[in-house]
Design an enzyme around this catalytic site. Structure first.
Site, PDB file in Angstrom:
ATOM      1  N   ASP A   1      18.492-125.884  -6.030  1.00 51.42           N
ATOM      2  CA  ASP A   1      18.430-126.529  -4.716  1.00 51.42           C
ATOM      3  C   ASP A   1      18.233-128.021  -4.921  1.00 51.42           C
ATOM      4  O   ASP A   1      17.129-128.501  -5.127  1.00 51.42           O
ATOM      5  CB  ASP A   1      17.288-125.949  -3.881  1.00 51.42           C
ATOM      6  CG  ASP A   1      17.303-126.460  -2.442  1.00 51.42           C
ATOM      7  OD1 ASP A   1      17.875-127.543  -2.196  1.00 51.42           O
ATOM      8  OD2 ASP A   1      16.752-125.780  -1.567  1.00 51.42           O
TER       9      ASP A   1
ATOM     10  N   HIS B   1      13.534-132.981  -1.142  1.00 50.41           N
ATOM     11  CA  HIS B   1      12.424-132.483  -1.950  1.00 50.41           C
ATOM     12  C   HIS B   1      12.115-133.349  -3.169  1.00 50.41           C
ATOM     13  O   HIS B   1      11.258-132.992  -3.978  1.00 50.41           O
ATOM     14  CB  HIS B   1      12.740-131.053  -2.404  1.00 50.41           C
ATOM     15  CG  HIS B   1      13.111-130.145  -1.274  1.00 50.41           C
ATOM     16  ND1 HIS B   1      12.242-129.812  -0.265  1.00 50.41           N
ATOM     17  CD2 HIS B   1      14.291-129.535  -0.966  1.00 50.41           C
ATOM     18  CE1 HIS B   1      12.859-129.022   0.605  1.00 50.41           C
ATOM     19  NE2 HIS B   1      14.090-128.841   0.200  1.00 50.41           N
TER      20      HIS B   1
ATOM     21  N   GLY C   1      11.083-124.581   1.050  1.00 51.05           N
ATOM     22  CA  GLY C   1      10.549-123.386   1.699  1.00 51.05           C
ATOM     23  C   GLY C   1      10.646-122.164   0.810  1.00 51.05           C
ATOM     24  O   GLY C   1       9.735-121.330   0.771  1.00 51.05           O
TER      25      GLY C   1
ATOM     26  N   ILE D   1       8.954-133.035   0.725  1.00 53.31           N
ATOM     27  CA  ILE D   1       8.275-131.773   1.019  1.00 53.31           C
ATOM     28  C   ILE D   1       8.704-130.721   0.001  1.00 53.31           C
ATOM     29  O   ILE D   1       9.720-130.857  -0.671  1.00 53.31           O
ATOM     30  CB  ILE D   1       8.583-131.282   2.447  1.00 53.31           C
ATOM     31  CG1 ILE D   1      10.076-130.957   2.597  1.00 53.31           C
ATOM     32  CG2 ILE D   1       8.142-132.316   3.472  1.00 53.31           C
ATOM     33  CD1 ILE D   1      10.445-130.343   3.950  1.00 53.31           C
TER      34      ILE D   1
END
Length: 292
Positions: free
Chosen positions: A187, A192, A210, A207
């Protein structure tokens, strides 16, 4: 361009081969925070090739997200990626994932729900190898501004937490560099990793993924409730309800019930701000064999 749900649902599945080996498994586990303490026998199951088992949530990164990317370019789907949020994810295990594998992934749009101001696209990936089905994975993608096309609203899945206190509560620290390590499993979203990109998205710093929180949570359940036995996981689903930052701590509450574990995940550093909700790990129920 509005979503053409009928066209998307009628489109033929996209297929492709995916492969992995122990290095992919180890990298994924390390990205979830495995390996602390480094010599702990329980952690070596995640990090040492001679003792390795596979956490079922590895299914979300095997093939580096082929199903999700393919689904968003399916016929009838023309959306702005900036409007897409990962709303939830579920996996169903047909048997334990092998440490080394060569499999075929078949992905398609399984459902398109009209939520009014948004649409929810369900992208389904079915993976099988020479021995048969391995897993089925559903990604629920929330697309802002794409609702109102007259489609079905879809199910409203809510899992009520028991009123009693949790049976187990654990906390898992997210290391400062953890998102940088996790993204190596496929990812590459700069949200991120890149502080400038994160600011453009409305965050003061990058962040955590998820699906990293998703994997960390399943590892906590396996380690604390299922005796470290990954083969006891039959299915796992969640709804993403909030964000968490590297350096913060996940607070993971677990309620054990026959055949399943109910889970709530919050950010301990921000007054238990919700991170994962409606989270259920379905389990193989252990049976006791009585000898005459």
């Amino acid at each position: 361009m509005p979503i053409d749900a009928a066209k998307a649902l009628a489109a033929a599945p996209r297929t492709g081969d995916i492969a992995w080996d122990h290095k992919d498994i180890q990298l994924y586990h390390l990205g979830l925070g495995a390996g602390l303490p480094a010599t702990d026998p329980d952690e070596l199951r995640y990090t040492l090739e001679s003792k390795l088992h596979v956490l079922p949530s590895f299914a979300t990164v095997a093939g580096a997200g082929m199903a999700m990317l393919g689904g968003l370019s399916a016929p009838g789907i023309d959306v702005n990626l900036a409007a897409v949020l990962h709303g939830g994810h579920s996996i169903e295990l047909h048997r334990p994932i092998p440490v080394k594998g060569l499999a075929t992934s078949s992905s398609k749009v399984a459902a398109v729900h009209d939520k009014g101001k948004a649409a929810v696209i369900v992208l389904r990936s079915a993976v099988a190898d020479a021995d048969g089905p391995l897993w089925t994975s559903d990604a629920q993608l929330f697309v802002r501004g794409e609702g109102g096309f007259g489609g079905d609203r879809g199910p409203s899945v809510r899992t009520e937490q028991p009123e009693r206190a949790p049976d187990r509560t654990v906390e898992r620290l997210i290391r400062e560099e953890q998102a940088l390590l996790y993204r190596l499993s496929g990812d590459w979203n700069p949200l991120h990793a890149d502080p400038e990109f994160a600011k453009l998205a409305g965050f003061d710093r990058p962040i955590l993924h998820g699906l990293c929180s998703y994997g960390m949570t399943l590892k906590a359940v396996v380690d604390t409730v299922l005796g470290g036995d990954v083969s006891r996981v039959r299915a796992y689903r969640t709804r993403f309800t909030g964000i968490v930052f590297p350096g913060e701590t996940l607070r993971i509450r677990m309620w054990q019930e026959p055949g399943r574990v109910l889970v709530s995940v919050t950010a301990a550093d921000r007054d238990d701000a919700p991170v994962l909700a409606d989270t259920v790990v379905e389990t193989v129920v252990e049976t006791v064999v009585e000898h005459a």
